[in-house]
Design an enzyme around this catalytic site. Sequence first.
Site, PDB file in Angstrom:
ATOM      1  N   HIS A 200       0.737  -1.185   0.087  1.00 43.88           N
ATOM      2  CA  HIS A 200      -0.136  -0.079   0.048  1.00 43.88           C
ATOM      3  C   HIS A 200       0.903   1.134  -0.004  1.00 43.88           C
ATOM      4  O   HIS A 200       0.335   2.272  -0.038  1.00 43.88           O
ATOM      5  CB  HIS A 200      -1.059   0.045   1.112  1.00 43.88           C
ATOM      6  CG  HIS A 200      -0.466   0.103   2.611  1.00 43.88           C
ATOM      7  ND1 HIS A 200      -0.573   1.428   3.075  1.00 43.88           N
ATOM      8  CD2 HIS A 200       0.089  -0.470   3.565  1.00 43.88           C
ATOM      9  CE1 HIS A 200      -0.048   1.298   4.305  1.00 43.88           C
ATOM     10  NE2 HIS A 200       0.409   0.267   4.475  1.00 43.88           N
ATOM     11  N   THR A 236      -4.257 -18.906   4.035  1.00 43.89           N
ATOM     12  CA  THR A 236      -4.858 -18.830   3.040  1.00 43.89           C
ATOM     13  C   THR A 236      -4.372 -17.703   2.308  1.00 43.89           C
ATOM     14  O   THR A 236      -4.580 -16.570   2.674  1.00 43.89           O
ATOM     15  CB  THR A 236      -6.432 -19.220   2.488  1.00 43.89           C
ATOM     16  OG1 THR A 236      -6.633 -20.553   3.245  1.00 43.89           O
ATOM     17  CG2 THR A 236      -6.787 -19.140   1.268  1.00 43.89           C
ATOM     18  N   CYS A 324       1.146   6.203  12.480  1.00 40.22           N
ATOM     19  CA  CYS A 324       0.593   5.041  13.309  1.00 40.22           C
ATOM     20  C   CYS A 324      -0.342   5.345  14.638  1.00 40.22           C
ATOM     21  O   CYS A 324      -0.288   6.533  15.179  1.00 40.22           O
ATOM     22  CB  CYS A 324       1.722   4.361  14.159  1.00 40.22           C
ATOM     23  SG  CYS A 324       3.006   3.861  12.775  1.00 40.22           S
TER      24      CYS A 324
HETATM   25  C1  LIG Z   1       4.086   1.492   6.538  1.00 40.75           C
HETATM   26  C2  LIG Z   1       5.395   1.057   7.117  1.00 40.75           C
HETATM   27  C3  LIG Z   1       5.589  -0.219   7.856  1.00 40.75           C
HETATM   28  C4  LIG Z   1       4.192  -1.032   8.158  1.00 40.75           C
HETATM   29  O1  LIG Z   1       3.713  -1.725   6.825  1.00 40.75           O
HETATM   30  P1  LIG Z   1       2.151  -2.069   6.885  1.00 40.75           P
HETATM   31  O2  LIG Z   1       1.960  -2.725   5.820  1.00 40.75           O
HETATM   32  O3  LIG Z   1       1.304  -0.725   7.030  1.00 40.75           O
HETATM   33  O4  LIG Z   1       2.325  -2.871   8.021  1.00 40.75           O
HETATM   34  C5  LIG Z   1       6.522  -0.689   8.184  1.00 40.75           C
HETATM   35  N1  LIG Z   1       7.953   0.089   7.849  1.00 40.75           N
HETATM   36  C6  LIG Z   1       7.788   1.259   7.368  1.00 40.75           C
HETATM   37  C7  LIG Z   1       9.183   2.179   7.097  1.00 40.75           C
HETATM   38  C8  LIG Z   1       6.489   1.658   6.794  1.00 40.75           C
HETATM   39  O5  LIG Z   1       6.640   3.189   6.147  1.00 40.75           O
END
Ligand SMILES: *Cc1c(COP(=O)(O)O)cnc(C)c1O
Length: 387
Positions: A200, A236, A324
């Site tokens: 994402h 899965t 976060c």
């Molecule tokens: C967004 C992010 C994560 C976490 O990824 P998620 O898919 O949202 O759990 C971990 N490390 C960094 C550097 C990020 O920017």
Amino acid sequence: MIYLDNAATTPVKAEVLKTMLPFFSEYYGNASNVYSLSLVSRRALDSAREAVAKAVNAKLPAEIFFTGCGTEADNLAVIGIAKSRREQGNHIITSAVEHHAVLNACDYLRREGFEITKLPVDKFGLVRPEQVAEALRPDTVLVSIMTANNEVGTLEPIAEIADAVRGHQAYFHTDAIQAIGAAPIDVQNTGIDALSISAHKFGGPKGVGALYLRTGVRPLPVNYGGGQERGLRSGTENVAGIVGLAKAISLAYRNFEEKISLWKSKRDYLIKNILEKVPYAQLTGHPERRLPGHASFVFAGVEGESLVMQLDRQGICASSGAACASSALGVSHVLEAMKTPQARGSLRLTVDWEIDYADLDKAVEAIAKSVKKLQSRAPKSSFAELR
Ligand SMILES: *Cc1c(COP(=O)(O)O)cnc(C)c1O
């Protein structure tokens, strides 16, 4: 609306969504079955693995493991590798500016009897490779340093850090989640043993990630079940999500040079205009060694959260540090580690490479207006630290 928070998440690209759609209600087979419907899913997983391996220059598609998100990839790497190597030692090296997915995994390991060395950073957020070399001990089993910082955009010298770890028994993991599609990634030539990805952050869907593991690196699983992903991530497979991740990572490296140069021009335009038009502003992170779409600042006499809310009322999405759930209160651990003055007044602007200059102008105008308004109410003493 002007969206300036691409480090928090990105919209799913139209082409990515189109590739994913048939895997919801047409090709919905469980990839573990043997009939032809399931074969479609299995083949889709195979091509996705190939696409991801190609994007990071892994030697083999079998070195790519799909996970439920970026956090899960970080947890599997850090916790899984540490636990699998308990007999070789219990020491881990990381940095003070890692994402909480790594830092909190390390905290968990500390409670489990591991020793954690958290390396400091300089005022730009850089970890020095020599510090990594000095921190290595005979019982070090893992070094985890991120490729690019999510809050301040600093690109860490991971090639040099990998060189420092080379020849030592410790494995080198890097959280490259912010760097995918924004910096070239070459796991083979950089000497990376494990690398985390999250869809994402580069135009793919939320809730799907991947972990590169060099052949021979074999973490203990974090979750147990049906043994999918060769036993490393039971559950899965999210076929549609994985197909989306693969499509998005391929698109992210298409016309790469051209994209990066455009992206940097927009970032630099934004930085220049903010520093010119907003009083008592300071760039955070490294002025050059930074992500191509990342501009982050602190403003004297401003509360980051209040600024973000004011901007929202003007149709601008930006954030104050990380996105976060736990970071809403208190000073960011990253700005604290960098000893940034006025750390409470932080603003992170992360742009897509296709954003219009007109939108950047509108955003700068709104930010200048809002900052001045907040500063007019701030006590004089809050301007002492910044110019
Ligand atoms: C967004 C992010 C994560 C976490 O990824 P998620 O898919 O949202 O759990 C971990 N490390 C960094 C550097 C990020 O920017």
